[in-house]
Design a protein around this motif. Structure first.
Motif, PDB file in Angstrom:
ATOM      1  N   GLY A   1       0.773  -1.229   0.000  1.00 14.83           N
ATOM      2  CA  GLY A   1       0.000   0.000   0.000  1.00 14.83           C
ATOM      3  C   GLY A   1       0.801   1.274   0.000  1.00 14.83           C
ATOM      4  O   GLY A   1       0.268   2.348  -0.260  1.00 14.83           O
ATOM      5  N   SER A   2       2.082   1.185   0.305  1.00 19.21           N
ATOM      6  CA  SER A   2       2.941   2.366   0.271  1.00 19.21           C
ATOM      7  C   SER A   2       4.375   1.924   0.019  1.00 19.21           C
ATOM      8  O   SER A   2       4.739   0.774   0.264  1.00 19.21           O
ATOM      9  N   VAL A   3       5.159   2.844  -0.484  1.00 24.94           N
ATOM     10  CA  VAL A   3       6.591   2.579  -0.685  1.00 24.94           C
ATOM     11  C   VAL A   3       7.280   2.947   0.615  1.00 24.94           C
ATOM     12  O   VAL A   3       7.625   4.105   0.866  1.00 24.94           O
ATOM     13  N   THR A   4       7.447   1.934   1.461  1.00 24.94           N
ATOM     14  CA  THR A   4       7.946   2.125   2.818  1.00 24.94           C
ATOM     15  C   THR A   4       8.941   1.014   3.132  1.00 24.94           C
ATOM     16  O   THR A   4       8.715  -0.144   2.765  1.00 24.94           O
ATOM     17  N   ALA A   5      10.010   1.371   3.819  1.00 27.84           N
ATOM     18  CA  ALA A   5      10.993   0.356   4.213  1.00 27.84           C
ATOM     19  C   ALA A   5      10.310  -0.761   4.976  1.00 27.84           C
ATOM     20  O   ALA A   5       9.492  -0.516   5.865  1.00 27.84           O
ATOM     21  N   GLY A   6      10.616  -2.001   4.597  1.00 23.50           N
ATOM     22  CA  GLY A   6      10.049  -3.167   5.247  1.00 23.50           C
ATOM     23  C   GLY A   6       8.819  -3.729   4.569  1.00 23.50           C
ATOM     24  O   GLY A   6       8.386  -4.834   4.885  1.00 23.50           O
ATOM     25  N   LYS A   7       8.236  -2.979   3.632  1.00 23.21           N
ATOM     26  CA  LYS A   7       7.084  -3.487   2.901  1.00 23.21           C
ATOM     27  C   LYS A   7       7.534  -4.110   1.593  1.00 23.21           C
ATOM     28  O   LYS A   7       8.637  -3.867   1.108  1.00 23.21           O
ATOM     29  N   LEU A   8       6.642  -4.919   1.011  1.00 22.77           N
ATOM     30  CA  LEU A   8       6.924  -5.503  -0.289  1.00 22.77           C
ATOM     31  C   LEU A   8       7.120  -4.397  -1.314  1.00 22.77           C
ATOM     32  O   LEU A   8       6.391  -3.415  -1.301  1.00 22.77           O
ATOM     33  N   ALA A   9       8.065  -4.577  -2.184  1.00 27.52           N
ATOM     34  CA  ALA A   9       8.294  -3.579  -3.235  1.00 27.52           C
ATOM     35  C   ALA A   9       7.408  -3.928  -4.426  1.00 27.52           C
ATOM     36  O   ALA A   9       7.849  -4.459  -5.440  1.00 27.52           O
ATOM     37  N   ASP A  10       6.115  -3.675  -4.279  1.00 21.79           N
ATOM     38  CA  ASP A  10       5.151  -3.839  -5.357  1.00 21.79           C
ATOM     39  C   ASP A  10       4.802  -2.440  -5.852  1.00 21.79           C
ATOM     40  O   ASP A  10       4.124  -1.684  -5.145  1.00 21.79           O
ATOM     41  N   LEU A  11       5.267  -2.093  -7.032  1.00 20.78           N
ATOM     42  CA  LEU A  11       5.029  -0.733  -7.513  1.00 20.78           C
ATOM     43  C   LEU A  11       5.186  -0.651  -9.016  1.00 20.78           C
ATOM     44  O   LEU A  11       5.668  -1.584  -9.654  1.00 20.78           O
ATOM     45  N   VAL A  12       4.722   0.462  -9.548  1.00 27.94           N
ATOM     46  CA  VAL A  12       4.897   0.729 -10.967  1.00 27.94           C
ATOM     47  C   VAL A  12       5.615   2.061 -11.137  1.00 27.94           C
ATOM     48  O   VAL A  12       5.538   2.939 -10.278  1.00 27.94           O
ATOM     49  N   VAL A  13       6.317   2.178 -12.253  1.00 29.60           N
ATOM     50  CA  VAL A  13       6.922   3.438 -12.662  1.00 29.60           C
ATOM     51  C   VAL A  13       6.181   3.888 -13.912  1.00 29.60           C
ATOM     52  O   VAL A  13       6.097   3.140 -14.890  1.00 29.60           O
ATOM     53  N   LEU A  14       5.615   5.074 -13.847  1.00 28.57           N
ATOM     54  CA  LEU A  14       4.826   5.586 -14.968  1.00 28.57           C
ATOM     55  C   LEU A  14       5.692   6.374 -15.933  1.00 28.57           C
ATOM     56  O   LEU A  14       6.787   6.826 -15.595  1.00 28.57           O
ATOM     57  N   SER A  15       5.163   6.590 -17.109  1.00 28.57           N
ATOM     58  CA  SER A  15       5.895   7.313 -18.153  1.00 28.57           C
ATOM     59  C   SER A  15       5.946   8.809 -17.895  1.00 28.57           C
ATOM     60  O   SER A  15       6.723   9.530 -18.536  1.00 28.57           O
ATOM     61  N   ALA A  16       5.124   9.298 -16.971  1.00 25.12           N
ATOM     62  CA  ALA A  16       5.101  10.728 -16.675  1.00 25.12           C
ATOM     63  C   ALA A  16       4.780  10.924 -15.206  1.00 25.12           C
ATOM     64  O   ALA A  16       4.177  10.064 -14.558  1.00 25.12           O
ATOM     65  N   ASP A  17       5.172  12.067 -14.682  1.00 24.49           N
ATOM     66  CA  ASP A  17       4.863  12.449 -13.311  1.00 24.49           C
ATOM     67  C   ASP A  17       3.453  13.018 -13.293  1.00 24.49           C
ATOM     68  O   ASP A  17       3.207  14.120 -13.794  1.00 24.49           O
ATOM     69  N   LEU A  18       2.522  12.279 -12.737  1.00 24.47           N
ATOM     70  CA  LEU A  18       1.131  12.706 -12.744  1.00 24.47           C
ATOM     71  C   LEU A  18       0.931  14.061 -12.070  1.00 24.47           C
ATOM     72  O   LEU A  18       0.016  14.804 -12.411  1.00 24.47           O
TER      73      LEU A  18
END
Length: 199
Positions: free
Chosen positions: A155-172
């Motif tokens: 649910g968040s990019v936080t130390a200790g959590k699973l690194a499940d994330l996407v990188v988008l083509s643009a900064d929303l």
């Protein structure tokens, strides 16, 4: 519990309230799914009862909701898809797609949450219930993780959590709402491993 209309939502909230009264409160994270039409008197009950509002922003887009609006009628037309009102009353929002009723891509849902317009950016309605980008992203990530008791490792990019994330083509955050639809997923990472890169 799937509940769409104001009576159904009130009945579901009453059931949760009764269960809490009989068995005592606990961290149950009951969810009402869809939550399309909420009576104003019930907006605060979500937070009071710890009920998550699991909603699908694309459902509110005018190209999908035309028949719904006719069926609901004028008297209830000011009550639909109350994302902002629920958030302001302290409710936990959890967004999803409801695929295949609507597109699966969260970017499409984020666009709807920001605009309440069709995919061409036209015919926006009840824009007083739009969300800002921070709130829309949080509902799709941290909110959905919380709803599913997965907030300890997702649910968040936080130390200790699973690194499940996407990188988008643009900064929303640098785009206007309509331009968000031009974004694409360049990289998908699951558990710290890259499983997809755009060609």
């Amino acid at each position: 519990t799937h509940a769409i209309g104001d009576r159904g939502i009130r009945t579901a909230l009453d059931a949760v309230e009764h269960a809490r009264r009989v068995h005592g409160p606990r961290d149950a994270r009951h969810q009402l799914v869809h939550v399309e039409l909420v009576h104003p008197d019930d907006l605060g009950r979500f937070a009071e009862l710890g009920v998550v509002a699991c909603m699908q922003p694309r459902h509110a887009a005018p190209d999908i909701v035309e028949v719904w609006r006719r069926v609901v009628g004028n008297r209830r037309s000011s009550l639909p898809f109350p994302w902002r009102s629920l958030a302001e009353h302290g409710a936990q929002l959890a967004f999803s797609s409801d695929w295949n009723v609507a597109q699966m891509e969260p970017i499409v849902g984020i666009h709807a949450a920001l605009t309440r317009a069709d995919l061409e950016g036209r015919n926006a309605w009840t824009t007083d219930q739009t969300l800002d980008l921070d709130a829309a992203i949080a509902a799709y990530t941290a909110g959905s993780a919380f709803a599913n008791f997965a907030d300890g490792d997702r649910g968040s990019v936080t130390a200790g959590k699973l690194a499940d994330l996407v990188v988008l083509s643009a900064d929303l955050f640098r785009l206007d709402a309509q331009e968000t639809l031009q974004s694409r997923v360049d990289i998908t990472i699951v558990g710290g491993e890259t499983i997809h890169t755009a060609d």
